[in-house]
Design an enzyme around this catalytic site. Structure first.
Site, short mmCIF file in Angstrom:
data_model
loop_
_atom_site.label_atom_id
_atom_site.label_comp_id
_atom_site.label_asym_id
_atom_site.label_seq_id
_atom_site.Cartn_x
_atom_site.Cartn_y
_atom_site.Cartn_z
CD GLU A 135 -1.85 -2.23 2.79
OE1 GLU A 135 -2.28 -2.77 3.08
OE2 GLU A 135 -0.11 -2.91 1.82
CB ALA A 185 12.84 -37.39 6.11
#
Length: 324
Positions: A56, A261
């Site tokens: 912004e 894993a």
């Protein structure tokens, strides 16, 4: 006759813009902001490297006085908390005289979490809320995952033959996929904060894990080694998928043990499956055991999000299906 752009069109453009800040905006979210007035974009901004200035602030600075009376399309609720690094964006929008704010999704950060919207409305700014929220969350998935789940967003990359091999039986693997697929893999590296391989891949391939695309060389991610021991200079050792902290986005690139894993720990959010039109037979498999005991549990876990050809190779992108 072409219809004029609607709120959803402008927001879709702001969401696309927000991706420019990823992953450099970390630890802040990668936000996009468009300022629109009289049916045209007068300014745009996205979160800058290191998280400041916010999207912004960038758009307002570019617009100057023209921001008065404009509509701001922001992919995340404007922040409501002041910081030593910059003012609250909700206050900046009010001070600039923005007449209307359209935001995609509410900020889960407890320092804002609805108070930015309330502050805008209390100042007389019209607020449209919850426009394309799923798309906005997907664009900032790494930050959103860390903010809401306290862990990094993990992408697993697998480059295989048609029969699911990642290397010959002797371990040789250069190159299964072609140049376009490899270039796409480097683009993915540039979009992540860190990249991980297992000890076996490190010892067999001595990978550099850098980005070798012109203009993006400085976007090479940090290097993690999944190991119970120490890591060499320039690398960070991590003992398990659950032990990774302090980053928003992680790319797991090799090998079969490391991939297994992360899948066994249910820490993979996105899967990149590159498949080359070759058959190896008897080669090294893409995955080790992932702890699956019932085939029924394997179904319904992955959703195809994208599929495309990269030269002669196919890329399929899957997203983990999670409740909520």
């Amino acid at each position: 006759m072409r219809r004029p752009p609607a709120d959803a069109d402008w927001m879709a453009a702001a969401i696309a813009l927000s991706r420019r800040g990823r992953p450099a905006s970390a630890p802040n979210p990668n936000v996009g902001c468009l300022l629109v007035k009289d049916g045209r974009i007068i300014a745009r901004g996205w979160t800058q490297p290191g998280g400041r200035p916010h999207a912004e602030a960038m758009a307002l600075a570019a617009a100057g006085r023209a921001a008065q009376g404009a509509t701001a399309y922001v992919t995340l609720e404007p922040c409501a908390h002041a910081s030593p690094r910059g003012p609250a964006c909700s206050g900046a929008l009010i001070a600039a005289g923005v007449a209307r704010v359209v935001t995609a999704v509410q900020d889960p950060d407890p320092r804002t979490d609805g108070s930015g919207i309330a502050r805008l409305r209390d100042a007389g700014v019209e607020v449209v809320f919850n426009l394309l929220p799923a798309e906005a969350r997907a664009a900032m998935a790494p930050w959103w995952t860390r903010q809401t789940e306290g862990r990094p967003f993990v992408t697993l990359k697998l480059a295989t033959s048609l029969d699911g091999c990642i290397a010959m039986a002797d371990g040789s693997s250069r190159w299964i996929t072609g140049g376009r697929a490899r270039a796409h893999g480097h683009l993915e590296r540039a979009g992540h904060q860190a990249i991980l391989v297992g000890r076996g891949t490190f010892e067999a391939d001595a990978p550099k894990l850098d980005v070798r695309l012109p203009g993006l060389e400085d976007r090479s991610p940090g290097k993690l080694l999944l190991t119970s021991g120490a890591a060499p200079e320039g690398w960070t050792a991590v003992a398990s998928p659950e032990a990774i902290d302090g980053i928003d986005s992680l790319l797991v690139e090799g090998g079969a043990g490391a991939a297994a894993a992360f899948l066994a720990a249910d820490r993979v959010d996105r899967l990149l499956l590159y498949r080359a039109p070759v058959l190896i037979g008897g080669g090294r498999r893409a995955l080790a055991d992932i702890g699956l005991t019932d085939l029924a549990d394997a179904h319904g876990r992955w959703r195809l999000a994208d599929s495309r050809m990269l030269g002669s190779d196919r890329l399929d992108v899957y997203e983990r299906v999670r409740e909520g």
